[in-house]
Write an enzyme that holds these catalytic residues in place. Structure first.
Site, short mmCIF file in Angstrom:
data_model
loop_
_atom_site.label_atom_id
_atom_site.label_comp_id
_atom_site.label_asym_id
_atom_site.label_seq_id
_atom_site.Cartn_x
_atom_site.Cartn_y
_atom_site.Cartn_z
N LYS A 274 9.25 -0.09 11.92
CA LYS A 274 10.45 0.06 11.10
C LYS A 274 11.70 0.00 11.99
CE LYS A 274 8.56 3.06 7.43
NZ LYS A 274 8.82 2.16 6.29
N ARG A 348 -1.13 2.78 1.00
CA ARG A 348 -2.20 2.30 0.11
C ARG A 348 -3.53 2.24 0.84
NH1 ARG A 348 1.34 -2.98 -0.94
NH2 ARG A 348 2.93 -1.44 -0.47
N1 BES Z 1 6.52 5.27 3.47
C1 BES Z 1 6.97 3.96 3.19
C2 BES Z 1 7.77 3.87 1.88
C3 BES Z 1 9.09 4.56 1.89
C4 BES Z 1 10.23 3.87 2.25
C5 BES Z 1 9.18 5.87 1.50
C6 BES Z 1 11.43 4.51 2.24
C7 BES Z 1 10.40 6.50 1.51
C8 BES Z 1 11.53 5.82 1.87
C9 BES Z 1 5.80 3.01 3.08
O1 BES Z 1 4.73 3.29 3.90
C10 BES Z 1 6.30 1.66 3.44
O2 BES Z 1 6.68 1.50 4.55
N2 BES Z 1 6.31 0.75 2.50
C11 BES Z 1 6.81 -0.55 2.72
C12 BES Z 1 5.86 -1.52 2.05
C13 BES Z 1 6.11 -2.94 2.43
C14 BES Z 1 5.73 -3.18 3.87
C15 BES Z 1 5.30 -3.81 1.51
C16 BES Z 1 8.19 -0.65 2.13
O3 BES Z 1 8.44 -0.07 1.07
O4 BES Z 1 9.04 -1.27 2.75
MN MN Z 2 4.97 2.44 5.83
#
Ligand code: BES
Ligand code: MN
Ligand code: ZN
Length: 490
Positions: A274, A348
């Protein structure tokens, strides 16, 4: 804090503060009128001078009003004639934040606000939660501790009206669960690890009627939980699956209702790293797990006659030499294979194996998973509603009812087969991401492939479990109120 009921005439009530209301036309409630009479028109004089108009949640504190039993009067505006639940909650939060620091007894003359849709019991439940919220303060890792001023709270709260003690107990239990979930969400990720969550579950089990089992990473690897392990193996903090069994039903063999929380105690994104900005907030990626612990804590107080399995799937998502890479194909506990196209779609992966484990081992009557799963859900619904995904109309109705009643809101988002093809992979049974469109739905679609016909719903709490920025930054304790109300109605 004690909760009491009294039917004493308001002017004589002994209290450090008595709370009375007026509406937005400036009309005093009967209780406010009685105090006004007893004090020779002291309150009406303030209204005539326009110190307060009566707008929703507006407050005016009047110290040392002569002629009455209470040391102070808090006047609160109730706004329009028919109160919506969100406004009612605002009013209670204003009352709680104005009075939660007082010692002694705080008396609440609010019974006249009860209606068919917001009955006295609802008010009592929400009052306990409003005080819980006002009194919660994160101190665990702040230097100076046991500051007596920070711990100040009333000795008792008195509801002036008919008996609502059962509702107070329910509200108190929910407040306890919410505070617990907040605390876990706020703890830093070097403290709140998967092992920490497991230890918390064991502690809960030792204190109440809860049977707790912890599965460690090695066991899960042996079982074949390849999706879970693919996430956990990137970290030197060992991953854990946590099972908490609450058996309140007369028939211990009655099929349990299962709640399953995502417990990523820190989400760096893994190799699909990230961006750095606000990455600290990814400690809240375990708020699904926190809500399960908070809900179990509330159930242990309330002892409802149902069987519930609280499950947590917990790992740290880190980049490392032994972390999984984009392109890796893993075999889930169900036997289905997954191509990991993005290691940041880890929630997931840890959830699907937990679903399979939970369904195979406990044959639950229903399964609700709770996860900070997608930024897309947060973009769609903001901090107001959690995303609700299900094809089961009964479960949808139950969760929507509990959400409407508790004020812990949900909004239903689509989960249709038309979206499933976005998860197609050339190299595995499915990919772990569905591309840039409908991200919250494709995440739910992924999970839907692991339900084995069990009635299932998914709550995406990415937007609702946390407040970003400034003074409000921190965990909200949601959706504990929703989950407790949902389970109590079973
Ligand atoms: N934990 C994150 C989702 C999230 C993002 C929660 C911001 C709270 C605030 C999750 O694991 C994630 O990173 N999801 C990705 C999925 C994508 C790679 C398909 C996302 O939402 O960007
Ligand atoms: Mn994630
Ligand atoms: Zn995550």
């Amino acid at each position: 804090m004690q909760y009491q009921i009294s039917n004493q005439p308001v002017a004589g009530v002994q209290a450090s503060c008595i709370v009375v209301t007026l509406d937005q036309s400036g009309k005093l409630s009967d209780a406010a009128n009685a105090i006004d009479q007893a004090s020779g028109g002291f309150i009406q004089a303030r209204i005539d001078a326009r110190d307060i108009e009566g707008k929703t949640a507006q407050t005016l504190l009047l110290p040392a009003v002569a002629g009455i039993g209470a040391e102070r009067v808090l006047l609160v505006g109730t706004g329009k004639e028919t109160l919506k639940s969100a406004d009612a909650v605002k009013i209670l939060n204003a009352i709680a934040s104005a009075t939660s620091g007082y010692s002694g007894n705080v008396a609440l003359a609010l019974a006249h606000l009860a209606t068919d849709t917001l009955p006295a019991a609802w008010w009592a439940e929400q009052i306990a939660q409003a005080y819980g919220n006002a009194l919660y303060k994160y101190t665990e890792t702040k230097g100076k501790k046991d500051d007596a001023a920070e711990k100040r709270q009333p000795d008792s709260l008195t509801w002036l009206g008919d008996d609502v003690s059962a509702a107070f107990s329910k509200g108190e239990a929910i407040a306890l669960g919410v505070a617990y979930a907040k605390e876990l969400g706020n703890l830093p990720p070097n403290i709140c690890t998967p092992s920490y969550l497991a230890a918390e579950a064991v502690k809960l089990g030792a204190a109440g009627a809860l049977d707790v089992t912890i599965l460690d990473e090695e066991e899960l690897e042996k079982l074949g939980a390849g999706a879970f392990v693919s996430v956990a193996k990137g970290s030197s903090e060992p991953g854990k699956m946590i099972v908490m069994k609450y058996q309140g039903a007369a028939d211990k063999n009655a099929a349990p209702h299962m709640i399953l929380g995502k417990g990523i105690t820190f989400d760096t994104g893994g190799i699909s790293l990230k961006p750095g900005l606000n990455m600290d907030e990814m400690k809240y990626d375990m708020c699904g797990a926190a809500s399960v612990l908070g809900t179990m804590k509330a159930l242990l107080e309330l002892k409802p006659a149902i069987n519930v399995i609280g499950m947590i799937t917990s790992a740290e998502n880190m980049p490392a030499g032994h972390a999984s890479k984009p392109g890796d194909v893993v075999t889930t506990l169900s036997g289905k294979t997954v191509e990991i196209l993005n290691t940041d779609a880890e929630g997931r992966l840890v959830l699907c194996d937990a679903m399979t484990y939970g369904i195979n081992n406990f044959k639950p009557a229903s399964l609700v998973d709770i996860a900070t799963l997608t930024g897309a859900c947060m973009a769609a619904l903001g901090r107001v509603n959690s995303g609700l995904f299900t094809t089961d109309e009964t479960l949808a109705g139950e969760l929507q009812n509990a959400a409407a009643y508790s004020g812990d809101k949900v909004w239903r988002l689509p989960l249709e087969d038309d979206y499933q093809e976005l998860l197609d992979s050339n190299f595995a049974d499915m990919a772990n991401i569905g591309g840039p469109l409908a991200g919250a739905t494709t995440a739910a679609c992924f999970l839907s492939r692991f339900t084995e016909g069990t009635p299932w719903a998914h709550l995406d709490i990415a937007g609702t479990a946390w407040n970003s920025g400034g003074k409000a930054k921190g965990s909200t304790g949601r959706p504990v109120p929703l989950l407790v109300n949902y389970l109590l109605a079973k």
